[in-house]
Scaffold this motif. Structure first.
Motif, short mmCIF file in Angstrom:
data_model
loop_
_atom_site.label_atom_id
_atom_site.label_comp_id
_atom_site.label_asym_id
_atom_site.label_seq_id
_atom_site.Cartn_x
_atom_site.Cartn_y
_atom_site.Cartn_z
N ASP A 1 0.86 -1.17 0.00
CA ASP A 1 0.00 0.00 0.00
C ASP A 1 0.90 1.22 0.00
O ASP A 1 1.77 1.35 0.87
CB ASP A 1 -0.90 -0.02 1.24
N PRO A 2 0.72 2.13 -0.96
CA PRO A 2 1.58 3.32 -1.01
C PRO A 2 1.60 4.10 0.29
O PRO A 2 2.62 4.68 0.66
CB PRO A 2 0.97 4.13 -2.15
N ALA A 3 0.46 4.11 0.98
CA ALA A 3 0.40 4.85 2.25
C ALA A 3 1.33 4.23 3.29
O ALA A 3 2.05 4.95 4.01
CB ALA A 3 -1.03 4.88 2.77
N LEU A 4 1.33 2.88 3.39
CA LEU A 4 2.22 2.21 4.33
C LEU A 4 3.67 2.42 3.92
O LEU A 4 4.53 2.72 4.77
CB LEU A 4 1.91 0.71 4.40
N LYS A 5 3.95 2.27 2.64
CA LYS A 5 5.32 2.46 2.15
C LYS A 5 5.82 3.87 2.48
O LYS A 5 6.96 4.05 2.93
CB LYS A 5 5.39 2.20 0.65
N GLY A 6 4.98 4.84 2.27
CA GLY A 6 5.38 6.21 2.54
C GLY A 6 5.71 6.44 4.00
O GLY A 6 6.71 7.11 4.33
N ARG A 7 4.90 5.90 4.87
CA ARG A 7 5.12 6.08 6.31
C ARG A 7 6.40 5.39 6.76
O ARG A 7 7.19 5.97 7.53
CB ARG A 7 3.92 5.57 7.10
N LEU A 8 6.61 4.16 6.29
CA LEU A 8 7.79 3.41 6.74
C LEU A 8 9.06 3.97 6.11
O LEU A 8 10.11 4.03 6.76
CB LEU A 8 7.63 1.93 6.42
N ASP A 9 8.97 4.37 4.83
CA ASP A 9 10.14 4.98 4.19
C ASP A 9 10.58 6.23 4.94
O ASP A 9 11.77 6.47 5.14
CB ASP A 9 9.82 5.35 2.74
N LYS A 10 9.62 7.05 5.34
CA LYS A 10 9.95 8.29 6.05
C LYS A 10 10.68 7.99 7.35
O LYS A 10 11.68 8.65 7.69
CB LYS A 10 8.67 9.08 6.32
N LEU A 11 10.22 6.98 8.10
CA LEU A 11 10.87 6.62 9.36
C LEU A 11 12.26 6.05 9.12
O LEU A 11 13.21 6.37 9.86
CB LEU A 11 10.01 5.60 10.11
N LEU A 12 12.40 5.24 8.09
CA LEU A 12 13.69 4.59 7.83
C LEU A 12 14.70 5.53 7.18
O LEU A 12 15.89 5.19 7.09
CB LEU A 12 13.48 3.35 6.97
N ASN A 13 14.25 6.68 6.72
CA ASN A 13 15.17 7.67 6.16
C ASN A 13 15.75 8.57 7.24
O ASN A 13 16.40 9.57 6.94
CB ASN A 13 14.47 8.50 5.09
N ASP A 14 15.51 8.23 8.49
CA ASP A 14 16.06 8.99 9.62
C ASP A 14 17.58 9.03 9.52
O ASP A 14 18.23 8.03 9.20
CB ASP A 14 15.62 8.31 10.92
N SER A 15 18.16 10.17 9.82
CA SER A 15 19.62 10.34 9.72
C SER A 15 20.37 9.39 10.65
O SER A 15 21.53 9.06 10.40
CB SER A 15 20.00 11.79 10.04
N LYS A 16 19.72 8.95 11.71
CA LYS A 16 20.35 8.01 12.65
C LYS A 16 20.74 6.71 11.95
O LYS A 16 21.66 6.01 12.38
CB LYS A 16 19.39 7.72 13.81
N LEU A 17 20.04 6.39 10.86
CA LEU A 17 20.28 5.14 10.15
C LEU A 17 21.18 5.30 8.92
O LEU A 17 21.34 4.36 8.15
CB LEU A 17 18.94 4.53 9.70
N SER A 18 21.77 6.47 8.75
CA SER A 18 22.52 6.75 7.52
C SER A 18 23.70 5.79 7.31
O SER A 18 24.04 5.47 6.17
CB SER A 18 23.02 8.20 7.52
#
Length: 489
Positions: free
Chosen positions: A38-55
């Motif tokens: 679901d694009p909505a789920l993908k968008g939410r999880l992508d945003k969280l996983l793009n956190d700088s802490k995970l760079s």
């Protein structure tokens, strides 16, 4: 356990236990990364996983519909990573598959010869691989011997631990030499989680502190130079140090430094020879009940023609895996892992590895992985997020063991290692998970039950993390709450 036959080359790789293993053709990136989603789920999880802490962190995430098997989200989902204690859910699933939820282990007490109130031969404790054998259980068995009228043992206390082989230290545990209880050794007749609680209690200034063991025993020796000083600030300059080190066949507790009258310490340390440790605990239990032992404590097999004096039946398997999973107990995980190879011959680590790998193949797990031990301690295992959710998916089709498997996970905001996590929000009480933490590793695998009745499995693996674990845990919690919230709509 029904499994598909393995090729000789695969068996060799498993026995080596340090190579990457391929169970079957790898799942494609499209299978794990794609799916309808679901694009909505993908968008939410992508945003969280793009956190700088995970760079600079290696990230593996997979979200799966546990009813259909559909991939709902994936990021590096096929990449094998160190799962830390998430591997315990594989151990739990494998032992449930082999034994069932109601299985128990048996520990017995035998006399080789008796006359009147005397055991004229040896007293033999026959271990059965019980992962939750306690001091209180040894006391109960000793009491049953006393009730039969015995007050004296002329021979030895013999510990039969031959249900397992002689390799006490689990695979990969030799990567470090820590003396903490979480690195405990195991045996077929181990007790008290292979560890001892040491209490250092101050007395008056200028005196030596009082040192006691729980449970009481003579297996551990004491080497102490610790002293009590008057002021707290003085004690801080040379704080108490409590270490455990091999002392022949026993373990020495080495205590140094200073404490003050309101100070002291309580720690748990691993015991080097878990079988002999059980023997010393049994001797102390017998002594407390008025039974004298004239012989020594040693390991050896149970001979034929003995008299059964007492039998202890363990907690059921579902109880054991819940204790192991909810509190992430490494000792219990390795005891249960090794029990996968229990049979006519002593269980071995190589045999346990083969059995666990056979279960993963049966569960439909595909791709390369490394499986070395059952607790996840140190650099021992490598599985992908998609492989973990495949195990969850497979268990959904096992109504004989699914309820017990799921109830062994910690509940978000309620108990176990998730008690202080997700205490509010959509995932509270409806998410269940297995946590994992090592230096540079923070992981979480589990499932949620949404308000619409949808069952969603997730696995979030972080490797090469930096600094404290709590920041990464909060990010994982945010991911689980986003998945739950999405599933509720």
């Amino acid at each position: 356990m029904q499994t598909r036959p393995f090729s000789p080359n695969l068996l060799l790789l498993i026995a080596l236990s340090c190579a990457s293993l391929t169970l079957s053709p790898p799942v494609s990136a499209q299978d794990a990364e794609g799916g309808a989603g679901d694009p909505a789920l993908k968008g939410r999880l992508d945003k969280l996983l793009n956190d700088s802490k995970l760079s600079k962190v290696k990230v593996g995430v997979h979200v799966r519909d546990l009813d259909s098997g559909e991939t709902l989200y994936g990021r590096n989902a096929d990449t094998p990573l160190n799962p830390a204690s998430n591997i315990k859910l594989v151990t739990a699933a494998a032992v449930l598959d082999k034994y069932g939820p109601g299985h128990t282990f048996t520990t017995e007490l035998h006399a080789t010869a008796t006359s009147g109130d005397t055991i004229t031969g040896d007293l033999v404790l026959k271990g059965g691989g019980d992962p939750f054998l306690l001091w209180s259980h040894l006391l109960e068995m000793a009491e049953r011997a006393r009730r039969k009228g015995f007050t004296r043992i002329k021979g030895d206390i013999v510990i039969d631990d031959t249900v397992f082989d002689d390799a006490f230290m689990p695979p990969a545990f030799d990567q470090k030499s820590e003396d903490s209880a979480y690195r405990a050794s195991v045996s077929g007749a181990a007790a008290e989680f292979g560890a001892l609680t040491i209490n250092v209690t101050p007395r008056g200034a200028g005196e030596k502190p009082r040192i006691t063991f729980d449970p009481p025993n003579d297996y551990a020796t004491v080497q102490s130079t610790a002293v009590v000083v008057k002021e707290k600030d003085e004690a801080r300059k040379e704080a108490l140090q409590i270490k455990a080190a091999p002392d022949g066949d026993r373990t020495a507790i080495q205590i140094s430094g200073k404490t003050w009258p309101r100070g002291g310490a309580t720690v748990r340390k691993r015991m080097d020879n878990p079988s002999l440790y059980t023997g010393y605990l049994l001797r102390r239990a017998l002594k407390l009940l008025g039974i004298t032992v004239e012989g020594k404590i040693r390991r050896g097999p149970l001979p034929g023609g003995t008299r059964l004096l007492a039998r202890h039946t363990s907690y059921t398997m579902n109880y054991n895996i819940a204790a192991m999973q909810k509190w992430s107990n490494n000792y219990m995980a390795e005891m249960l892992f090794k029990s996968l190879d229990m049979g006519d011959a002593p269980a071995t680590w190589a045999g346990a590895q083969k059995a666990a790998l056979a279960f993963l193949e049966k569960a439909g797990v595909k791709g390369e992985l490394k499986l070395t031990n059952g607790s996840g301690l140190y650099d021992a295992n490598a599985l992908s997020a998609a492989q973990f959710t495949q195990v969850l998916y497979y268990l959904q089709r096992r109504p004989d063991i699914l309820p017990d498997f799921e109830s062994s996970f910690a509940i978000a905001g309620v108990d176990g290692t998730l008690k202080r996590r997700m205490k509010s929000g959509p995932a509270n009480t409806v998410a269940r998970g297995k946590t994992g933490t090592l230096s540079g590793v923070v992981t979480l695998t589990g499932y949620v039950q949404t308000l619409k009745g949808r069952r969603i499995g997730f696995s979030v693996l972080f490797n090469d993390t930096r600094g404290g674990a709590w920041g990464y845990r909060r990010l994982q919690d945010d991911l689980v709450e986003a998945i739950t919230d999405w599933g509720n709509k």
